[in-house]
Motif scaffolding. Structure first.
Motif, PDB file in Angstrom:
ATOM      1  N   LEU A  54      -4.130  -5.000   0.769  1.00  0.00           N
ATOM      2  CA  LEU A  54      -3.569  -5.061  -0.578  1.00  0.00           C
ATOM      3  C   LEU A  54      -2.392  -6.044  -0.615  1.00  0.00           C
ATOM      4  N   THR A  55      -2.401  -6.953  -1.578  1.00  0.00           N
ATOM      5  CA  THR A  55      -1.321  -7.930  -1.708  1.00  0.00           C
ATOM      6  C   THR A  55      -0.276  -7.461  -2.713  1.00  0.00           C
ATOM      7  N   ASP A  56       0.888  -8.109  -2.706  1.00  0.00           N
ATOM      8  CA  ASP A  56       1.930  -7.804  -3.679  1.00  0.00           C
ATOM      9  C   ASP A  56       1.429  -8.028  -5.100  1.00  0.00           C
ATOM     10  N   GLU A  57       0.652  -9.090  -5.289  1.00  0.00           N
ATOM     11  CA  GLU A  57       0.152  -9.403  -6.628  1.00  0.00           C
ATOM     12  C   GLU A  57      -0.845  -8.353  -7.111  1.00  0.00           C
ATOM     13  N   GLU A  58      -1.736  -7.912  -6.234  1.00  0.00           N
ATOM     14  CA  GLU A  58      -2.710  -6.888  -6.608  1.00  0.00           C
ATOM     15  C   GLU A  58      -2.013  -5.573  -6.922  1.00  0.00           C
ATOM     16  N   ARG A  59      -1.045  -5.257  -6.115  1.00  0.00           N
ATOM     17  CA  ARG A  59      -0.262  -4.049  -6.363  1.00  0.00           C
ATOM     18  C   ARG A  59       0.463  -4.157  -7.697  1.00  0.00           C
ATOM     19  N   ARG A  64       0.824  -1.210   0.000  1.00  0.00           N
ATOM     20  CA  ARG A  64       0.000   0.000   0.000  1.00  0.00           C
ATOM     21  C   ARG A  64       0.856   1.256   0.000  1.00  0.00           C
ATOM     22  N   ALA A  66      -6.806  -0.685  -6.105  1.00  0.00           N
ATOM     23  CA  ALA A  66      -5.699  -1.116  -5.243  1.00  0.00           C
ATOM     24  C   ALA A  66      -5.664  -0.284  -3.969  1.00  0.00           C
ATOM     25  N   ALA A  89      -7.775   0.836 -11.948  1.00  0.00           N
ATOM     26  CA  ALA A  89      -6.979  -0.220 -11.334  1.00  0.00           C
ATOM     27  C   ALA A  89      -6.243   0.289 -10.097  1.00  0.00           C
ATOM     28  N   GLU A 135      -0.320  -5.960 -10.371  1.00  0.00           N
ATOM     29  CA  GLU A 135      -1.240  -5.857 -11.508  1.00  0.00           C
ATOM     30  C   GLU A 135      -1.571  -4.397 -11.800  1.00  0.00           C
ATOM     31  N   ALA A 136      -1.784  -3.607 -10.761  1.00  0.00           N
ATOM     32  CA  ALA A 136      -2.057  -2.185 -10.961  1.00  0.00           C
ATOM     33  C   ALA A 136      -0.856  -1.483 -11.588  1.00  0.00           C
ATOM     34  N   ARG A 188      -8.249  -1.247  -1.358  1.00  0.00           N
ATOM     35  CA  ARG A 188      -7.994  -2.483  -0.633  1.00  0.00           C
ATOM     36  C   ARG A 188      -7.356  -2.233   0.727  1.00  0.00           C
TER      37      ARG A 188
END
Length: 385
Positions: free
Chosen positions: A301-306, A214, A294, A290, A308-309, A297
């Motif tokens: 917020l996860t590393d993967e979600e971050r 985050r 993020a 996106a 993807e953004a 969240r």
């Protein structure tokens, strides 16, 4: 939508003399006054704190609208929104609330002094806080700001901190050394700090490198708003060139038509650029959604979600960079030789685009997207990714 009316009014005002102001190249003191008078500075601040309570996507829209009229002012406004927004990434809700209230009460304009590649500022611990010393470069808007978000390194343990300062604090000196071909009205020169006192209570927290996903969203936010400005510049170049073509353009004598707007080559040329700019805008809006998702969240917020953004923003920046540099050059073919007269200042669109798109190498954004596509790897947490 009151914000839309305010933005439209500001856009009309800026567009009316953008060419003249670009030629004059003065510090954007008047432009910041116009931002304050517009009421748009408090757009993102919650209504219960006195602001407009508008959304992240609205701030993106306004930044692009203003950038189309004058990318200098769009740059200043977009960075203002980012400085306010990034404060929420730190675990300092009391400080953020106080700063929001002060911003509304004083109608404050915010800027940043935190060039990630320039670690020249030092924080020396003293009673009640720190002393700040050193020099920073490329501090867009700082010289005309009311409040600053600054980054520096502690001398005792090398920890990098982000904090807020009064832009008129004792010991601050604005160097006025911004002398580039584009974005001339952004006051993007350096700042010198000499024993500037920083109260402990105004420290937001540590820098994002190697921190939570985050906290690291700040870097992606800056990339997104730069991309919004690119799209705005391309839109503005099309708007101004089209007006010239409609009212001053002449058909080529071999075209067989009696007006520029009937020339099939000019029509097709505009059509290609309009399609490209709209595509870049759509991709950039997708990136804004996106990053907003993020942010929403929160600490979950996860590393993967971050990641993807980040990749989505990078993809938008790649496309917008190519489109804005092509559009701001191509429009000269539609306005013709007479359109190169200094009084029209069509060159300002190309100069602004060419200057701003060199903020950081776009080829590395392409590398990020390609690497993720081929290997699944995400960009690292840095000041630029």
């Amino acid at each position: 939508m009151r914000w839309r009316e305010a933005a439209d009014k500001l856009v009309d005002t800026l567009r009316s003399d953008a060419a003249e102001r670009d030629l004059a190249g003065e510090d954007p003191t008047r432009e910041v006054t116009l931002l304050k008078e517009s009421g748009l500075l408090t757009l993102l601040i919650p209504a219960d704190l006195g602001g407009a309570g508008e959304s992240w996507l609205t701030a993106n829209t306004v930044t692009r609208m203003v950038s189309a009229a004058d990318p200098n002012v769009g740059h200043l406004l977009g960075y203002h929104y980012l400085q306010l927004w990034r404060g929420e990434l730190f675990e300092r809700p009391d400080l953020v609330t106080r700063l929001r209230r002060e911003t509304v009460a004083g109608n404050h304009f915010w800027a940043g002094v935190s060039n990630p590649l320039d670690a020249a500022l030092e924080l020396t611990p003293v009673d009640g806080g720190f002393r700040v010393n050193g020099r920073k470069t490329f501090a867009t808007g700082a010289a005309v700001a009311d409040r600053l978000v600054v980054s520096a390194t502690r001398t005792d343990d090398d920890e990098k901190l982000t904090f807020v300062l009064d832009a008129r604090a004792d010991g601050l000196r604005y160097l006025g050394d911004w002398d580039n071909i584009g974005q001339r009205l952004t006051a993007s020169g350096g700042v010198e700090f000499t024993d500037v006192f920083l109260p402990e209570r105004d420290v937001l927290g540590p820098q994002p490198e190697n921190q939570s996903p985050r906290l690291s969203l700040a870097a992606i936010g800056f990339q997104l708003f730069l991309t919004q400005i690119y799209v705005g510049i391309a839109e503005g170049a099309l708007i101004e060139a089209a007006d010239y073509t409609r009212h001053r353009g002449r058909p080529w004598f071999l075209s067989g038509v009696d007006s520029a707007v009937a020339d099939p080559h000019i029509l097709a040329g505009y059509g290609e650029l309009v399609a490209q700019v709209r595509a870049a805008g759509a991709l950039t809006d997708d990136a804004a959604r996106a990053l907003g998702a993020a942010f929403d969240r929160g600490t979950e917020l996860t590393d993967e979600e971050r990641g993807e953004a980040a990749v989505t923003v990078s993809a938008a920046k790649i496309v917008a960079t190519r489109v804005v540099n092509e559009a701001t050059s191509k429009v000269f073919e539609f306005v013709g030789a007479r359109g190169t007269a200094s009084k029209y200042a069509f060159d300002r669109f190309w100069r602004n685009a060419r200057t701003l798109t060199l903020h950081d190498p776009v080829v590395y954004k392409a590398r990020e997207v390609g690497e993720h596509f081929l290997t699944g790897e995400f960009p690292p947490f840095t000041g630029y990714t």
